[in-house]
Motif scaffolding. Structure first.
Motif, PDB file in Angstrom:
ATOM      1  N   LEU A 164      -9.798 -38.720  83.233  1.00 28.39           N
ATOM      2  CA  LEU A 164      -9.756 -37.313  82.822  1.00 28.39           C
ATOM      3  C   LEU A 164      -9.153 -36.444  83.926  1.00 28.39           C
ATOM      4  O   LEU A 164      -8.353 -35.541  83.655  1.00 28.39           O
ATOM      5  N   HIS A 165      -9.538 -36.746  85.158  1.00 31.89           N
ATOM      6  CA  HIS A 165      -9.003 -36.011  86.307  1.00 31.89           C
ATOM      7  C   HIS A 165      -7.493 -36.214  86.406  1.00 31.89           C
ATOM      8  O   HIS A 165      -6.729 -35.267  86.623  1.00 31.89           O
ATOM      9  N   ALA A 166      -7.057 -37.454  86.223  1.00 33.21           N
ATOM     10  CA  ALA A 166      -5.630 -37.770  86.316  1.00 33.21           C
ATOM     11  C   ALA A 166      -4.832 -37.056  85.224  1.00 33.21           C
ATOM     12  O   ALA A 166      -3.732 -36.543  85.479  1.00 33.21           O
ATOM     13  N   LEU A 167      -5.370 -37.004  84.019  1.00 33.86           N
ATOM     14  CA  LEU A 167      -4.679 -36.325  82.927  1.00 33.86           C
ATOM     15  C   LEU A 167      -4.537 -34.825  83.207  1.00 33.86           C
ATOM     16  O   LEU A 167      -3.485 -34.228  82.953  1.00 33.86           O
ATOM     17  N   GLY A 168      -5.585 -34.210  83.718  1.00 35.03           N
ATOM     18  CA  GLY A 168      -5.516 -32.788  84.050  1.00 35.03           C
ATOM     19  C   GLY A 168      -4.514 -32.498  85.141  1.00 35.03           C
ATOM     20  O   GLY A 168      -3.731 -31.540  85.055  1.00 35.03           O
ATOM     21  N   ARG A 169      -4.494 -33.333  86.173  1.00 31.64           N
ATOM     22  CA  ARG A 169      -3.554 -33.119  87.267  1.00 31.64           C
ATOM     23  C   ARG A 169      -2.118 -33.337  86.818  1.00 31.64           C
ATOM     24  O   ARG A 169      -1.208 -32.604  87.225  1.00 31.64           O
ATOM     25  N   ALA A 170      -1.899 -34.335  85.958  1.00 29.54           N
ATOM     26  CA  ALA A 170      -0.549 -34.591  85.450  1.00 29.54           C
ATOM     27  C   ALA A 170      -0.066 -33.422  84.604  1.00 29.54           C
ATOM     28  O   ALA A 170       1.099 -32.999  84.698  1.00 29.54           O
ATOM     29  N   ALA A 171      -0.946 -32.876  83.767  1.00 35.39           N
ATOM     30  CA  ALA A 171      -0.570 -31.730  82.938  1.00 35.39           C
ATOM     31  C   ALA A 171      -0.169 -30.545  83.803  1.00 35.39           C
ATOM     32  O   ALA A 171       0.845 -29.886  83.551  1.00 35.39           O
ATOM     33  N   ASN A 172      -0.962 -30.272  84.838  1.00 38.07           N
ATOM     34  CA  ASN A 172      -0.653 -29.161  85.733  1.00 38.07           C
ATOM     35  C   ASN A 172       0.691 -29.368  86.412  1.00 38.07           C
ATOM     36  O   ASN A 172       1.553 -28.487  86.397  1.00 38.07           O
ATOM     37  N   ALA A 173       0.894 -30.546  86.994  1.00 39.98           N
ATOM     38  CA  ALA A 173       2.128 -30.811  87.739  1.00 39.98           C
ATOM     39  C   ALA A 173       3.356 -30.725  86.841  1.00 39.98           C
ATOM     40  O   ALA A 173       4.366 -30.094  87.194  1.00 39.98           O
ATOM     41  N   ASP A 174       3.288 -31.350  85.660  1.00 35.20           N
ATOM     42  CA  ASP A 174       4.446 -31.362  84.767  1.00 35.20           C
ATOM     43  C   ASP A 174       4.733 -29.977  84.202  1.00 35.20           C
ATOM     44  O   ASP A 174       5.891 -29.588  84.043  1.00 35.20           O
ATOM     45  N   ALA A 175       3.685 -29.223  83.877  1.00 28.87           N
ATOM     46  CA  ALA A 175       3.876 -27.883  83.315  1.00 28.87           C
ATOM     47  C   ALA A 175       4.449 -26.925  84.348  1.00 28.87           C
ATOM     48  O   ALA A 175       5.335 -26.119  84.034  1.00 28.87           O
ATOM     49  N   VAL A 176       3.955 -26.988  85.577  1.00 29.80           N
ATOM     50  CA  VAL A 176       4.463 -26.104  86.625  1.00 29.80           C
ATOM     51  C   VAL A 176       5.927 -26.436  86.926  1.00 29.80           C
ATOM     52  O   VAL A 176       6.778 -25.541  87.015  1.00 29.80           O
ATOM     53  N   LEU A 177       6.237 -27.715  87.036  1.00 34.58           N
ATOM     54  CA  LEU A 177       7.601 -28.122  87.358  1.00 34.58           C
ATOM     55  C   LEU A 177       8.562 -27.848  86.199  1.00 34.58           C
ATOM     56  O   LEU A 177       9.665 -27.350  86.394  1.00 34.58           O
ATOM     57  N   GLY A 178       8.123 -28.171  84.981  1.00 32.36           N
ATOM     58  CA  GLY A 178       9.000 -28.035  83.829  1.00 32.36           C
ATOM     59  C   GLY A 178       9.033 -26.655  83.218  1.00 32.36           C
ATOM     60  O   GLY A 178       9.936 -26.338  82.439  1.00 32.36           O
ATOM     61  N   GLY A 179       8.028 -25.836  83.515  1.00 30.19           N
ATOM     62  CA  GLY A 179       8.009 -24.475  83.011  1.00 30.19           C
ATOM     63  C   GLY A 179       7.682 -24.335  81.542  1.00 30.19           C
ATOM     64  O   GLY A 179       8.030 -23.335  80.915  1.00 30.19           O
ATOM     65  N   ASP A 180       7.009 -25.333  80.969  1.00 26.22           N
ATOM     66  CA  ASP A 180       6.582 -25.173  79.573  1.00 26.22           C
ATOM     67  C   ASP A 180       5.176 -25.716  79.393  1.00 26.22           C
ATOM     68  O   ASP A 180       4.639 -26.399  80.260  1.00 26.22           O
ATOM     69  N   ALA A 181       4.577 -25.409  78.239  1.00 28.96           N
ATOM     70  CA  ALA A 181       3.161 -25.704  78.019  1.00 28.96           C
ATOM     71  C   ALA A 181       2.918 -27.057  77.352  1.00 28.96           C
ATOM     72  O   ALA A 181       1.757 -27.434  77.168  1.00 28.96           O
ATOM     73  N   LYS A 182       3.967 -27.783  77.002  1.00 34.28           N
ATOM     74  CA  LYS A 182       3.763 -29.040  76.267  1.00 34.28           C
ATOM     75  C   LYS A 182       2.847 -30.020  76.997  1.00 34.28           C
ATOM     76  O   LYS A 182       2.034 -30.690  76.353  1.00 34.28           O
ATOM     77  N   PRO A 183       2.945 -30.156  78.332  1.00 38.98           N
ATOM     78  CA  PRO A 183       2.038 -31.096  79.007  1.00 38.98           C
ATOM     79  C   PRO A 183       0.555 -30.798  78.768  1.00 38.98           C
ATOM     80  O   PRO A 183      -0.266 -31.719  78.731  1.00 38.98           O
ATOM     81  N   TYR A 184       0.202 -29.515  78.596  1.00 34.72           N
ATOM     82  CA  TYR A 184      -1.200 -29.182  78.325  1.00 34.72           C
ATOM     83  C   TYR A 184      -1.617 -29.691  76.946  1.00 34.72           C
ATOM     84  O   TYR A 184      -2.722 -30.211  76.781  1.00 34.72           O
TER      85      TYR A 184
END
Length: 200
Positions: A164-184
């Motif tokens: 669960l921790h890994a999924l949350g961190r991946a969503a944050n990193a990908d969303a910040v870098l990519g600039g969209d909300a899809k990772p969330y």
């Protein structure tokens, strides 16, 4: 007493500086903080700001404490208000993703960002970042263990919390870098599927 007013003003200035500092650090990192920069941006006396913190390292440590208090108010405290077990575990994941997606800090999750910045740098700032991040990881493990103990899920609690921790961190990193909300959205779907698969 005459001194009380000065103390109150000093506390108010400290809160103002730290509110700006957590935002700056979430984007530019803790290394990007400086007493002079904050004083200039907030139109405060440099000597006055220096008197509040004394050094860049003390400013960094105070910024970590301030960020942790904000994080807890948005994520941990509301999750603790939920019933223990699966309801709390779901809540902490949702609250964490919401906090990152809403950009409580402009750079996304403060601790994901400064954790990457200081993970290999020894010292007091590293230790403070590790302790703050570790306290959230421990809360996730505690919540997962409660869900197992209450019979809500049938799985290895430590592995579940790590996932669960890994999924949350991946969503944050990908969303910040990519600039969209899809990772969330992907993280929410993955978390729900993982919890459903392990539910009794």
């Amino acid at each position: 007493m005459p001194g009380d007013g000065r103390i109150a003003r000093g506390d108010a200035t400290r809160r103002l500086v730290l509110r700006r500092a957590v935002d700056v650090a979430s984007v530019d990192g803790l290394a990007g903080l400086s007493l002079g920069r904050l004083a200039t941006e907030l139109e405060l006396s440099k000597s006055g700001v220096f008197a509040l913190f004394g050094s860049k390292e003390e400013l960094q440590l105070a910024t970590i404490d301030a960020a942790l208090a904000i994080f807890r108010s948005h994520v941990v405290t509301p999750a603790r208000a939920e019933a223990p077990g699966l309801p709390r575990l779901r809540a902490v994941c949702e609250r964490w993703l919401d906090y990152s997606e809403r950009r409580v800090f402009p750079g996304g999750c403060f601790f994901c960002n400064v954790g990457a910045e200081f993970d290999a740098r020894p010292g007091r700032v590293h230790d403070a970042v590790a302790a703050a991040s570790g306290s959230f990881a421990a809360f996730l493990r505690e919540s997962a263990a409660e869900a197992v103990a209450l019979g809500h899920v049938d799985t290895d609690a430590e592995v579940l919390a790590f996932e669960l921790h890994a999924l949350g961190r991946a969503a944050n990193a990908d969303a910040v870098l990519g600039g969209d909300a899809k990772p969330y959205d992907l993280a929410r779907r993955a978390i729900r599927a993982r919890l459903a698969a392990s539910a009794r």
